[in-house]
Write an enzyme that holds these catalytic residues in place. Structure first.
Site, PDB file in Angstrom:
ATOM      1  CG  ASP A 122      80.883 148.636   4.091  1.00 31.47           C
ATOM      2  OD1 ASP A 122      80.788 147.621   3.366  1.00 31.47           O
ATOM      3  OD2 ASP A 122      81.465 149.683   3.726  1.00 31.47           O
ATOM      4  CG  HIS A 273      76.700 150.780   6.699  1.00 34.91           C
ATOM      5  ND1 HIS A 273      76.426 151.569   5.607  1.00 34.91           N
ATOM      6  CD2 HIS A 273      78.004 151.004   7.025  1.00 34.91           C
ATOM      7  CE1 HIS A 273      77.524 152.259   5.280  1.00 34.91           C
ATOM      8  NE2 HIS A 273      78.485 151.933   6.133  1.00 34.91           N
TER       9      HIS A 273
END
Length: 308
Positions: A122, A273
């Site tokens: 992300d 992430h």
């Protein structure tokens, strides 16, 4: 009638017949001469268009060959296009997995590998070096991951989005501003989602088919708008907790491995992430998953909803 008279009449008839038979030949000769005379007065350009029946036939054969060649090339191109379309259609329709309500990856049929994980990253795109490092590891393990991007970052670094796309990794929609969507109006949610759809398509030529709401909070409106845009809505089922780590925190790699493996189960949808320590730990994580018998699901094999 006397013999002399009969002979005279017969001679006259023969002469008349001979004159009639030779007239068309004279006319043809006269026409041919006119044609030659006309041809001699033509310009060089006009003369270049005059050819004997033999040469005309050769030219016609050449034209027909060229025409056939063009037609065959067009047919080949059409055939190639049809084959590509058929392949694309087959790929689109041959979905092996779907996500359940807990966002786990579930096989569509018995016999399909169950022990799989979905890798996701992300909050990008951030830095070329980090992106390349992550994708280098993915390539090493023959894995694909969804890169969920934010619109404002795409606007800042369009070349980084293209980098992810050019290196063959799927791109997902993570909203424009990374805000909580569940309490926003439908108009605001549409703007947050659809502007990212357009930005990604403008840069890569392909709009995303996966949507992850920031903070895992999209609400009913987020689900509705995602579906209207042909997006598969998902949060995650295993969190690496890499976002809770600090730059100076020791043993981040081991902590990340522990966070994932303690929650690990068949069909895990793993949230990570674009962070330096995650990029650093990724090779060890994927190696550990492989050692446990897990395979990496290709996001393209997951069903997505039809758009409105």
């Amino acid at each position: 009638m006397g013999t002399k008279t009969a002979v005279i009449l017969l001679t006259a008839c023969l002469l008349l017949s001979a004159c009639t038979a030779t007239k068309p030949e004279s006319a043809a000769t006269s026409d041919q001469q006119d044609s030659v005379a006309s041809g001699s007065s033509n310009s060089a350009k006009d003369q270049s268009s005059v050819s004997s029946p033999k040469s005309s036939s050769k030219q016609a054969g050449s034209d027909n060959h060229n025409s056939a060649g063009k037609t065959n090339a067009q047919n080949d191109k059409t055939s190639e296009s049809n084959e590509t379309g058929a392949t694309t259609s087959a790929t689109t329709n041959n979905k092996m997995y779907h996500l359940n309500k807990a966002y786990n990856v579930i096989p569509n049929q018995q016999g399909t590998e169950k022990k799989v994980v979905l890798l996701t990253f992300d909050d990008g795109p951030k830095e070329a070096a980090m992106i390349n490092k992550i994708i280098d590891v993915l390539d090493k393990h023959k894995a694909k991951a969804i890169f969920f991007v934010n619109g404002y970052r795409v606007k800042q670094h369009p070349s980084l989005l293209k980098l992810i796309h050019d290196r063959g990794q799927p791109i997902g929609n993570h909203s424009w501003d990374h805000i909580v969507l569940k309490n926003k109006s439908e108009a605001e949610v549409k703007k947050q989602i659809e502007t990212v759809q357009k930005a990604v398509k403008d840069i890569t030529g392909q709009a995303p088919v996966f949507f992850r709401p920031p903070h895992g909070a999209g609400g009913d409106v987020g689900r509705k708008v995602a579906k209207e845009n042909g997006l598969l809505y998902m949060t995650w089922s295993v969190g690496s907790l890499d976002w809770t780590m600090k730059k100076n925190q020791p043993n981040k790699t081991e902590t990340l491995l522990k966070n994932v493996t303690e929650q690990l189960h068949p069909g895990s949808n793993i949230l990570m992430h674009e962070l330096p320590w995650t990029a650093e730990a990724l090779d060890s994580l994927l190696t550990r998953l492989e050692q446990k018998g897990y395979q990496f699901v290709d996001p393209q094999s997951i069903e997505v909803p039809d758009s409105k």
